[in-house]
Write a protein that holds these residues in place. Sequence first.
Motif, PDB file in Angstrom:
ATOM      1  N   LEU A  13      16.606 -38.484 -14.770  1.00 20.56           N
ATOM      2  CA  LEU A  13      18.065 -38.487 -14.668  1.00 20.56           C
ATOM      3  C   LEU A  13      18.693 -39.097 -15.910  1.00 20.56           C
ATOM      4  O   LEU A  13      19.677 -38.560 -16.451  1.00 20.56           O
ATOM      5  N   GLU A  14      18.155 -40.203 -16.369  1.00 15.80           N
ATOM      6  CA  GLU A  14      18.691 -40.841 -17.573  1.00 15.80           C
ATOM      7  C   GLU A  14      18.574 -39.916 -18.775  1.00 15.80           C
ATOM      8  O   GLU A  14      19.484 -39.835 -19.609  1.00 15.80           O
ATOM      9  N   GLN A  15      17.462 -39.211 -18.879  1.00 15.81           N
ATOM     10  CA  GLN A  15      17.290 -38.260 -19.973  1.00 15.81           C
ATOM     11  C   GLN A  15      18.306 -37.130 -19.883  1.00 15.81           C
ATOM     12  O   GLN A  15      18.886 -36.703 -20.895  1.00 15.81           O
ATOM     13  N   ALA A  16      18.529 -36.652 -18.650  1.00 15.01           N
ATOM     14  CA  ALA A  16      19.493 -35.565 -18.460  1.00 15.01           C
ATOM     15  C   ALA A  16      20.904 -36.024 -18.797  1.00 15.01           C
ATOM     16  O   ALA A  16      21.665 -35.294 -19.458  1.00 15.01           O
ATOM     17  N   ILE A  17      21.278 -37.221 -18.354  1.00 18.97           N
ATOM     18  CA  ILE A  17      22.614 -37.747 -18.649  1.00 18.97           C
ATOM     19  C   ILE A  17      22.804 -37.896 -20.154  1.00 18.97           C
ATOM     20  O   ILE A  17      23.862 -37.549 -20.706  1.00 18.97           O
ATOM     21  N   VAL A  61      20.274 -28.027 -19.117  1.00 20.13           N
ATOM     22  CA  VAL A  61      19.785 -29.397 -18.969  1.00 20.13           C
ATOM     23  C   VAL A  61      19.227 -29.603 -17.564  1.00 20.13           C
ATOM     24  O   VAL A  61      18.149 -30.193 -17.380  1.00 20.13           O
ATOM     25  N   ALA A  62      19.964 -29.110 -16.552  1.00 12.00           N
ATOM     26  CA  ALA A  62      19.507 -29.252 -15.169  1.00 12.00           C
ATOM     27  C   ALA A  62      18.162 -28.560 -14.969  1.00 12.00           C
ATOM     28  O   ALA A  62      17.268 -29.090 -14.294  1.00 12.00           O
ATOM     29  N   SER A  63      18.012 -27.381 -15.540  1.00  9.44           N
ATOM     30  CA  SER A  63      16.766 -26.631 -15.401  1.00  9.44           C
ATOM     31  C   SER A  63      15.613 -27.352 -16.097  1.00  9.44           C
ATOM     32  O   SER A  63      14.506 -27.454 -15.554  1.00  9.44           O
ATOM     33  N   GLU A  64      15.893 -27.876 -17.265  1.00  8.79           N
ATOM     34  CA  GLU A  64      14.853 -28.572 -18.023  1.00  8.79           C
ATOM     35  C   GLU A  64      14.341 -29.799 -17.282  1.00  8.79           C
ATOM     36  O   GLU A  64      13.139 -30.099 -17.296  1.00  8.79           O
ATOM     37  N   LEU A  67      16.922 -30.809 -12.031  1.00  7.09           N
ATOM     38  CA  LEU A  67      18.002 -31.401 -11.249  1.00  7.09           C
ATOM     39  C   LEU A  67      18.564 -30.396 -10.247  1.00  7.09           C
ATOM     40  O   LEU A  67      18.821 -29.240 -10.595  1.00  7.09           O
ATOM     41  N   SER A  68      18.775 -30.820  -9.017  1.00  5.41           N
ATOM     42  CA  SER A  68      19.479 -29.976  -8.051  1.00  5.41           C
ATOM     43  C   SER A  68      20.970 -30.036  -8.358  1.00  5.41           C
ATOM     44  O   SER A  68      21.515 -31.090  -8.709  1.00  5.41           O
ATOM     45  N   VAL A  69      21.641 -28.888  -8.213  1.00 12.04           N
ATOM     46  CA  VAL A  69      23.017 -28.738  -8.701  1.00 12.04           C
ATOM     47  C   VAL A  69      23.917 -28.175  -7.610  1.00 12.04           C
ATOM     48  O   VAL A  69      23.538 -27.251  -6.890  1.00 12.04           O
TER      49      VAL A  69
END
Length: 454
Positions: A13-17, A61-64, A67-69
Amino acid sequence: MSGVPVSANPARLEQAIASLRSLSIETLTGNQTTEYAIDGNTPEVVTRPSSPQEISEAMSVASEHGLSVSPLGGRTRTCLGNVPESLDLAIETTGLDQVLAHNAADLTATVEAGITVSCLQEVLAEHGQFLAIDPPLPDRATIGGTLAVGWSGPMTWQNWSPRDIVIGMRTVMADGTVTKTGGQVVKNVSGYDMARMHIGALGTLGIIAEVSFKLTPLPARQATVMATFDSDANCLGAALGVYGSSLVPLAISTLHGQKRREGGGGRDEGQPSLMVRAGGRARSVRRQTDDVASIYNRFGAVQSAVFEGDDATTMWRRIGDLGWADETAPVAGIRASVLPTDIPGVLHSMQELDDSSDLRWRATTQTAQGVIDIHWLNVEGESSTEHVSAAISRTIKAVQRVGGTAVVTHAPTPIKETLDVWGEPTSAIDTMRNLKRQYDPDRLLNPGRFMGGI
């Protein structure tokens, strides 16, 4: 289904943010995301893209990071759907709010998905046109969200369903790919119109970013004939009388309220009422309103009146928003679809149900479409989960007895966790699951919220 997602771990999550912020996409975290909760599930992060490209970047980013969206528009109907299996990222589309093209001569327009329905209607009205959808809370409801839900209002009867007025669409898929189907002109095409699969799919196959529509000319004049009746039977009889006549009004709706028993007596929650909306040239509207009033009289209308302009608009808005506005939000709700002639039987069945609980129901119908919206309110204090669950179950059975279908639109989260709010899967469920596997194999988009846990 396989591949059920779980919430991303804190490190991912931190990486995605960090990735989202590096893309300069507006990003909310922490307490800022609380208001975006769905059935008690609060997203870890919320993004507010301002273009289809930014939606694409956010989904990449979510796919990488797995992350559920949940795609969100005006958040007017986030209570619809099953409880999410997980919710890491909410993508709010209200930043995409532009009219990209309007060809008044061809009766077409292309808009971004985050524009509100009211805003678009105001632009089109300046050219004597309108978009034939009338969802609840149009000042907040976005075009994309309205199409994702797939439900319109009373005007649908004479002006097609949402699927019929969309001629093109740009969507962002689960892996961030931007796809386009259809175009900006009305024409015959061969093959399957891919835009149709996104309408009513609750954002489980892709995020709607842009839409092209065919438009409808505004009637030269409109008028609404409203009447009250001394019984639901007479009210619905008059509504079906209008529906079965040679008249072609724009909409037919009724409003009903449950009568509660108190100690041997009773308390009237309001007389049932019927509204018929007519449109056309002045002479045609006058003839239609006269004929409607005549039908009302045959069914013993207590009183009737004709409304035009702002008065009529306000009346229809109150009916359309009922159950969705904060001040009328119910503890539970159902939308039933039956044959128009079966509406009286369903409401009669509800009147016969035991009303010993602290719940009171009210209902609106879109008579010509066979749609019944039923809402339960607390009369005093909080009703028990058992009473709410029993009311929902009994009503669904009453609908099923006449061959109809029912969707639970509102319910406390503990109740929603015990059922599929969409009802028993239809014969198309295998096709729907195949589409989900093809377009969202990792089940990132609104996992579990659609029919059959899709």
